[in-house]
Design a protein around this motif. Structure first.
Motif, PDB file in Angstrom:
ATOM      1  N   ASP A  25       0.815  -1.215   0.000  1.00  0.00           N
ATOM      2  CA  ASP A  25       0.000   0.000   0.000  1.00  0.00           C
ATOM      3  C   ASP A  25       0.848   1.264   0.000  1.00  0.00           C
ATOM      4  OD1 ASP A  25      -2.293  -1.493  -0.005  1.00  0.00           O
ATOM      5  OD2 ASP A  25      -2.517  -1.496   2.178  1.00  0.00           O
ATOM      6  N   GLU A  26       1.889   1.278   0.805  1.00  0.00           N
ATOM      7  CA  GLU A  26       2.729   2.475   0.884  1.00  0.00           C
ATOM      8  C   GLU A  26       3.388   2.781  -0.451  1.00  0.00           C
ATOM      9  OE1 GLU A  26       6.528   4.197   3.492  1.00  0.00           O
ATOM     10  OE2 GLU A  26       5.653   2.215   3.930  1.00  0.00           O
ATOM     11  N   ARG A  27       3.925   1.743  -1.061  1.00  0.00           N
ATOM     12  CA  ARG A  27       4.573   1.918  -2.360  1.00  0.00           C
ATOM     13  C   ARG A  27       3.568   2.332  -3.427  1.00  0.00           C
ATOM     14  NH1 ARG A  27       8.765   3.288  -5.583  1.00  0.00           N
ATOM     15  NH2 ARG A  27       8.933   1.949  -7.424  1.00  0.00           N
ATOM     16  N   MET A  28       2.432   1.696  -3.469  1.00  0.00           N
ATOM     17  CA  MET A  28       1.448   1.986  -4.498  1.00  0.00           C
ATOM     18  C   MET A  28       0.782   3.345  -4.300  1.00  0.00           C
ATOM     19  SD  MET A  28       2.023  -0.482  -6.365  1.00  0.00           S
ATOM     20  CE  MET A  28       0.930   0.127  -7.627  1.00  0.00           C
ATOM     21  N   ASN A  29       0.652   3.799  -3.060  1.00  0.00           N
ATOM     22  CA  ASN A  29       0.113   5.145  -2.844  1.00  0.00           C
ATOM     23  C   ASN A  29       1.006   6.203  -3.462  1.00  0.00           C
ATOM     24  OD1 ASN A  29      -2.157   4.276  -1.445  1.00  0.00           O
ATOM     25  ND2 ASN A  29      -1.146   4.385   0.560  1.00  0.00           N
ATOM     26  N   PHE A  30       2.326   5.991  -3.355  1.00  0.00           N
ATOM     27  CA  PHE A  30       3.251   6.920  -3.992  1.00  0.00           C
ATOM     28  C   PHE A  30       3.129   6.850  -5.510  1.00  0.00           C
ATOM     29  CE2 PHE A  30       7.418   6.948  -6.139  1.00  0.00           C
ATOM     30  CZ  PHE A  30       7.671   8.305  -6.114  1.00  0.00           C
ATOM     31  N   LEU A  31       3.045   5.631  -6.073  1.00  0.00           N
ATOM     32  CA  LEU A  31       2.988   5.481  -7.523  1.00  0.00           C
ATOM     33  C   LEU A  31       1.660   5.950  -8.107  1.00  0.00           C
ATOM     34  CD1 LEU A  31       4.698   1.975  -7.856  1.00  0.00           C
ATOM     35  CD2 LEU A  31       5.684   4.189  -8.464  1.00  0.00           C
ATOM     36  N   PHE A  32       0.577   5.842  -7.345  1.00  0.00           N
ATOM     37  CA  PHE A  32      -0.731   6.271  -7.835  1.00  0.00           C
ATOM     38  C   PHE A  32      -0.943   7.782  -7.692  1.00  0.00           C
ATOM     39  CE2 PHE A  32      -1.786   2.025  -8.512  1.00  0.00           C
ATOM     40  CZ  PHE A  32      -3.072   1.900  -9.011  1.00  0.00           C
ATOM     41  N   SER A  33      -0.070   8.439  -6.984  1.00  0.00           N
ATOM     42  CA  SER A  33      -0.229   9.891  -6.801  1.00  0.00           C
ATOM     43  C   SER A  33       0.138  10.635  -8.076  1.00  0.00           C
ATOM     44  CB  SER A  33       0.655  10.359  -5.643  1.00  0.00           C
ATOM     45  OG  SER A  33       2.028  10.134  -5.943  1.00  0.00           O
ATOM     46  N   ALA A  34      -0.270  11.889  -8.163  1.00  0.00           N
ATOM     47  CA  ALA A  34       0.010  12.702  -9.343  1.00  0.00           C
ATOM     48  C   ALA A  34       1.459  13.167  -9.330  1.00  0.00           C
ATOM     49  CB  ALA A  34      -0.928  13.897  -9.373  1.00  0.00           C
ATOM     50  N   PHE A  35       1.945  13.510 -10.522  1.00  0.00           N
ATOM     51  CA  PHE A  35       3.304  14.021 -10.637  1.00  0.00           C
ATOM     52  C   PHE A  35       3.349  15.457 -10.120  1.00  0.00           C
ATOM     53  CE2 PHE A  35       3.574  10.482 -13.522  1.00  0.00           C
ATOM     54  CZ  PHE A  35       4.896  10.099 -13.474  1.00  0.00           C
ATOM     55  N   PRO A  36       4.440  15.860  -9.495  1.00  0.00           N
ATOM     56  CA  PRO A  36       4.571  17.270  -9.081  1.00  0.00           C
ATOM     57  C   PRO A  36       4.545  18.189 -10.297  1.00  0.00           C
ATOM     58  CG  PRO A  36       6.234  15.890  -8.012  1.00  0.00           C
ATOM     59  CD  PRO A  36       5.600  15.048  -9.078  1.00  0.00           C
ATOM     60  N   ASP A  37       4.219  19.439 -10.051  1.00  0.00           N
ATOM     61  CA  ASP A  37       4.184  20.403 -11.154  1.00  0.00           C
ATOM     62  C   ASP A  37       5.572  20.657 -11.727  1.00  0.00           C
ATOM     63  OD1 ASP A  37       1.485  20.613 -10.912  1.00  0.00           O
ATOM     64  OD2 ASP A  37       1.557  22.371  -9.583  1.00  0.00           O
ATOM     65  N   ASN A  38       6.586  20.530 -10.897  1.00  0.00           N
ATOM     66  CA  ASN A  38       7.947  20.818 -11.338  1.00  0.00           C
ATOM     67  C   ASN A  38       8.826  19.591 -11.098  1.00  0.00           C
ATOM     68  OD1 ASN A  38      10.405  21.873 -12.018  1.00  0.00           O
ATOM     69  ND2 ASN A  38      10.170  23.767 -10.834  1.00  0.00           N
ATOM     70  N   THR A  72      -7.569   4.889  -9.684  1.00  0.00           N
ATOM     71  CA  THR A  72      -6.764   4.762 -10.905  1.00  0.00           C
ATOM     72  C   THR A  72      -5.555   5.679 -10.799  1.00  0.00           C
ATOM     73  OG1 THR A  72      -8.090   6.487 -11.981  1.00  0.00           O
ATOM     74  CG2 THR A  72      -8.751   4.180 -12.345  1.00  0.00           C
ATOM     75  N   PRO A  73      -4.449   5.366 -11.501  1.00  0.00           N
ATOM     76  CA  PRO A  73      -3.243   6.204 -11.426  1.00  0.00           C
ATOM     77  C   PRO A  73      -3.536   7.617 -11.932  1.00  0.00           C
ATOM     78  CG  PRO A  73      -2.760   4.076 -12.434  1.00  0.00           C
ATOM     79  CD  PRO A  73      -4.245   4.175 -12.343  1.00  0.00           C
ATOM     80  N   LEU A  74      -3.136   8.603 -11.143  1.00  0.00           N
ATOM     81  CA  LEU A  74      -3.380  10.003 -11.512  1.00  0.00           C
ATOM     82  C   LEU A  74      -2.337  10.534 -12.493  1.00  0.00           C
ATOM     83  CD1 LEU A  74      -4.330  11.431  -7.987  1.00  0.00           C
ATOM     84  CD2 LEU A  74      -5.845  10.640  -9.820  1.00  0.00           C
ATOM     85  N   GLY A  75      -1.207   9.858 -12.598  1.00  0.00           N
ATOM     86  CA  GLY A  75      -0.131  10.399 -13.437  1.00  0.00           C
ATOM     87  C   GLY A  75      -0.041   9.790 -14.817  1.00  0.00           C
ATOM     88  N   LEU A  76      -1.040   8.996 -15.234  1.00  0.00           N
ATOM     89  CA  LEU A  76      -0.970   8.356 -16.549  1.00  0.00           C
ATOM     90  C   LEU A  76      -0.898   9.360 -17.709  1.00  0.00           C
ATOM     91  CD1 LEU A  76      -3.277   5.204 -16.348  1.00  0.00           C
ATOM     92  CD2 LEU A  76      -0.787   5.319 -16.520  1.00  0.00           C
ATOM     93  N   PRO A  77      -1.609  10.486 -17.680  1.00  0.00           N
ATOM     94  CA  PRO A  77      -1.474  11.436 -18.790  1.00  0.00           C
ATOM     95  C   PRO A  77      -0.037  11.914 -18.980  1.00  0.00           C
ATOM     96  CG  PRO A  77      -3.441  11.930 -17.524  1.00  0.00           C
ATOM     97  CD  PRO A  77      -2.689  10.898 -16.755  1.00  0.00           C
ATOM     98  N   VAL A  78       0.674  12.149 -17.883  1.00  0.00           N
ATOM     99  CA  VAL A  78       2.083  12.566 -17.999  1.00  0.00           C
ATOM    100  C   VAL A  78       2.925  11.443 -18.587  1.00  0.00           C
ATOM    101  CG1 VAL A  78       4.096  13.345 -16.708  1.00  0.00           C
ATOM    102  CG2 VAL A  78       1.813  14.157 -16.069  1.00  0.00           C
ATOM    103  N   VAL A  79       2.649  10.213 -18.151  1.00  0.00           N
ATOM    104  CA  VAL A  79       3.411   9.062 -18.654  1.00  0.00           C
ATOM    105  C   VAL A  79       3.199   8.894 -20.154  1.00  0.00           C
ATOM    106  CG1 VAL A  79       3.660   6.556 -18.514  1.00  0.00           C
ATOM    107  CG2 VAL A  79       3.331   7.890 -16.432  1.00  0.00           C
ATOM    108  N   LEU A  80       1.969   8.973 -20.603  1.00  0.00           N
ATOM    109  CA  LEU A  80       1.673   8.815 -22.027  1.00  0.00           C
ATOM    110  C   LEU A  80       2.291   9.943 -22.845  1.00  0.00           C
ATOM    111  CD1 LEU A  80      -2.061   7.648 -21.852  1.00  0.00           C
ATOM    112  CD2 LEU A  80      -0.022   6.259 -22.270  1.00  0.00           C
TER     113      LEU A  80
END
Length: 448
Positions: free
Chosen positions: A15-28, A74-82
């Protein structure tokens, strides 16, 4: 999506690891580059790995978040990844890929490498992504894998280089079922191969879709010729005739079976009709078999012509190599004749030397030497060194020298003709004593 899917990583239940990975990317990104890059790499690899496991080469951006749904999130950072995958060229919009190939692989490469990165670089690197990728995107690496599998499948099916590189599209689709699950996947693989000039796709006069592959001896495919189209027609005719012969054989067997059944029922006329149909079918089948043999012969001659060409090319290469070797070594008929003449002269000189040596030995053996005188002198020297030895006497030459037999026995008895040892007179000897003395003398003689 079930959490126990094969493509999900081991840390999926952490859970701890996945909470970090599912969070959004920082603005900078500059605030924590390591965390930014590690999260980006995790999701980019998982997108490719999951698509490979699902045997999908196309990516629907709207359905992708549901693939990684966990605990209702769902992962919040997928748009940045794509967006970053688009910038790196790992995924490309399907419409752009198709239009790019159709317009030529050079223009497609320019649009992908130059135009697309310029549109995405600024927003992605600064963390201010103003666009959400939408629609269908193509996973370039997976399409490349499919294209390689299609190429390998074709190469394993090639028996003759001169006749087997042009195939029908529908036949190719059947051959590639193990690596391309549907027609769309095969089309994308062929488009990728076309971009790299490994195949060309064209349509015959009958409206059939045909595919030509590059041969193993050439890096790129050559244009389709009328000869190749004619060979393909021959192969199609061969396949059609084989199917007709098999069907006619089946019909002939069925007529014979029907005739037997009619006879068992007592329907003699019906049995005759069945046999008549069987004879008619057999005549047609004989004609088809004759045509099939003719087509077989034509294809065999074309295929043998390729082998003949290989043999002739090998002969030419051998002749060329021999000529180069002869020229490099300086081997010419004149040089060989000159060398053989030198060898003959050397042999003649050697023979003359041997004859001269043999003549000198003959002259030395002709010297007048007194060999008999030498032998006499040698015998004299041996006589001086060896002491003289009396010659041995034979038993007949031995003379017995014994004293006279006394006339009388020793001790006073005197025989006639004997001498007494005491008185000095003659002592008489009896005949018996004389005989005993003779035997003793004889034994002494034999002993000596």
């Amino acid at each position: 999506m079930a959490t126990d899917a094969d493509y999900l990583p081991e840390c999926w239940n952490d859970d701890e690891r996945m909470n970090f990975l599912f969070s959004a990317f920082p603005d900078n990104r500059d605030l924590n580059p390591h965390h930014w890059d590690s999260k980006l790499q995790f999701w980019a690899d998982l997108v490719v790995h999951s698509s490979r496991s699902l045997d999908e080469v196309c990516l629907d951006c709207s359905a992708l978040p549901q693939r990684f749904k966990r605990g209702g999130k769902t992962p919040l950072g997928l748009p940045v990844v794509l967006s970053e995958m688009i910038r790196q060229g790992k995924i490309q919009k399907l419409s752009e890929f198709q239009s790019g190939v159709d317009a030529g692989w050079v223009s497609w490469g320019f649009d992908l490498v130059v135009k697309r990165p310029l549109r995405w670089t600024f927003g992605t690197l600064t963390g201010r992504n103003h666009g959400n990728p939408e629609g269908i995107y193509l996973l370039v690496d997976l399409v490349k894998e499919k294209a390689e599998a299609v190429m390998m499948t074709h190469e394993t099916s090639v028996e003759f280089e001169s006749t087997d590189h042009v195939v029908e599209y529908r036949c190719l689709l059947e051959q590639c079922r193990h690596c391309c699950k549907d027609q769309d996947t095969l089309d994308l693989a062929l488009l990728h191969l076309r971009k790299h000039r490994k195949v060309c796709i064209f349509q015959s006069d009958q409206g059939e879709k045909l595919v030509k592959f590059a041969s193993s001896a050439h890096k790129t495919v050559s244009p389709v010729t009328d000869v190749e189209v004619g060979i393909l027609r021959l192969k199609k005719t061969e396949a059609s005739l084989m199917q007709q012969v098999e069907k006619l054989q089946s019909d002939s067997d069925r007529c014979r079976t029907d005739a037997k059944a009619y006879l068992q029922k007592g329907l003699k006329n019906a049995a005759k009709n069945a046999l008549r149909r069987k004879q008619h079918i057999q005549k047609i089948m004989e004609k088809r078999e004759g045509s099939l043999e003719t087509v077989h012969g034509l294809l065999r001659r074309i295929q043998e012509a390729e082998s003949d060409k290989m043999v002739i090319d090998a002969y030419r290469a051998g002749v060329s190599a021999f000529k180069q070797t002869v020229d490099k070594a300086g081997l010419t008929p004149e040089a060989v004749d000159e060398t053989m003449l030198d060898v003959q002269q050397v042999i003649e000189t050697s023979n003359e030397i041997s004859d001269s040596i043999a003549g000198g030995q003959a002259d030395m053996s002709g010297l007048d030497l007194d060999m008999s005188g030498l032998e006499e002198e040698l015998a004299g020297l041996l006589a001086e060194e060896t002491p003289s030895v009396a010659p041995a006497l034979t038993p007949s030459e031995v003379e017995l020298k014994l004293p006279s037999v006394p006339a009388s026995p020793v001790g006073g008895a005197v025989a006639a003709g004997g001498t007494s040892p005491v008185t000095g007179g003659t002592t008489p000897v009896s005949p018996h004593q004389a005989a005993g003395r003779s035997d003793t003398a004889r034994r002494l003689l034999l002993t000596e």
